[in-house]
Design a protein around this motif. Structure first.
Motif: not given
Length: 317
Positions: A245-247, A257-282
């Motif tokens: 994403l950064d490159t 889905v993420l390796p650790v659920e729920p993730p920390a709200t300040n984690s890079r993957i949650v806060q990255h502007p080009r990442v869309l996250v849903s809470p294992h809800a599919a």
């Protein structure tokens, strides 16, 4: 027969209780977080209904009375199937309860990424109103969709997405060419990552797929591509996704889905502007949620009545 509901995250277990009471099965309910919790709660239980609790050799050795484990879900990575096989324990799951939900969620996330829907929303809320604010947009009908894993959900994804994309290509080493729908082109994994503009993952988590999507595969992708994961968090190396994403190799990633659920709200993957996250809800809809619970519970009832669950993962002795 006595059944332990090891853990659950829905509001109550009245649905399961009612099914077991009608079948004459005694129910014990717990919220087990580790093997020791399961061992303590499972005394005298022949069956386990499991959501997230870990079930493995330690549990089977301590509680030899356990003869069947039914998992609340299509995936069964919380149950060590090799250990179950060693102890002659049946393992069952609920493989077909939410096929449409997961596929439609994956397509919704895909289109939200490629059309920059979330980026537009963020821009407008920041006071920026212009069609070009989110950057370059390509025409969806010129794009190639790549699907990794063409099981029930992967095939449904291909079916509902085929009219939106120019091509649908897929990789699944367990299918012969004749099992691919006519509108899906079979390719190898390297070709898929090289040719697809957006990749959607629909594989189980096991020894073959853990960390499957890593820097080596992501580097094959066209600049500005997209990645969607509604399968299991462990299939993707998150650090490698962040680097892509950064490159600019990835324009966006959508992760249910993420390796650790729920993730920390300040984690890079949650806060990255080009990442869309849903809470294992599919998987979720009201109907699918009830179907999941009924089918997982019914596995234990069927085993008690017929000696075999409805949805077999491992055959017991």
């Amino acid at each position: 027969m006595r059944v332990l509901i090891t853990d659950y995250d829905f509001p109550d277990v009245e649905l399961e209780r009612s099914l077991y009471e009608k079948a004459g099965i005694e129910v014990v309910v717990a919220q087990c977080r580790n093997e020791q919790d399961v061992i303590a709660a499972a005394e005298g239980c022949q069956g386990l209904l499991v959501q997230y609790a870990p079930i493995n050799d330690r549990v089977f050795a301590a509680r030899p009375e356990i003869r069947i484990v039914s998992r609340l879900g299509a995936g069964f990575d919380t149950v060590n199937t090799a250990d179950a096989r060693k102890h002659g324990v049946w393992v069952a799951n609920s493989p077909d309860y939410g096929v449409g939900e997961v596929a439609s969620h994956a397509l919704a996330m895909t289109l939200a990424l490629v059309r920059h829907v979330v980026l537009y929303d963020r821009d407008i809320k920041a006071g920026n109103w212009h069609y070009s604010s989110s950057g370059r947009l390509n025409r969806v009908s010129d794009m190639t969709l790549g699907i990794v894993g063409l099981g029930r959900i992967g095939k449904r994804m291909a079916y509902i997405a085929r009219n939106s994309f120019a091509r649908v290509i897929a990789f699944d080493p367990y299918l012969i060419d004749g099992d691919f729908p006519a509108y899906v082109e079979p390719v190898d994994l390297v070709t898929l990552f090289r040719q697809a503009d957006t990749v959607s993952l629909h594989v189980p988590l096991n020894g073959e797929t853990t960390g499957l999507v890593n820097a080596a595969l992501l580097d094959l992708m066209k600049p500005g591509s997209f990645l969607v994961n509604t399968a299991r968090g462990g299939v993707v190396n998150i650090d490698d996704v962040l680097t892509a994403l950064d490159t600019g190799k990835l324009d966006g990633a959508a992760l249910d889905v993420l390796p650790v659920e729920p993730p920390a709200t300040n984690s890079r993957i949650v806060q990255h502007p080009r990442v869309l996250v849903s809470p294992h809800a599919a998987f979720y809809s009201v109907v699918a949620g009830a179907e999941l619970r009924r089918k997982a519970a019914q596995n234990l009832i069927d085993w008690a009545r017929n000696g075999r669950p409805s949805y077999v993962v491992v055959e017991g002795s």
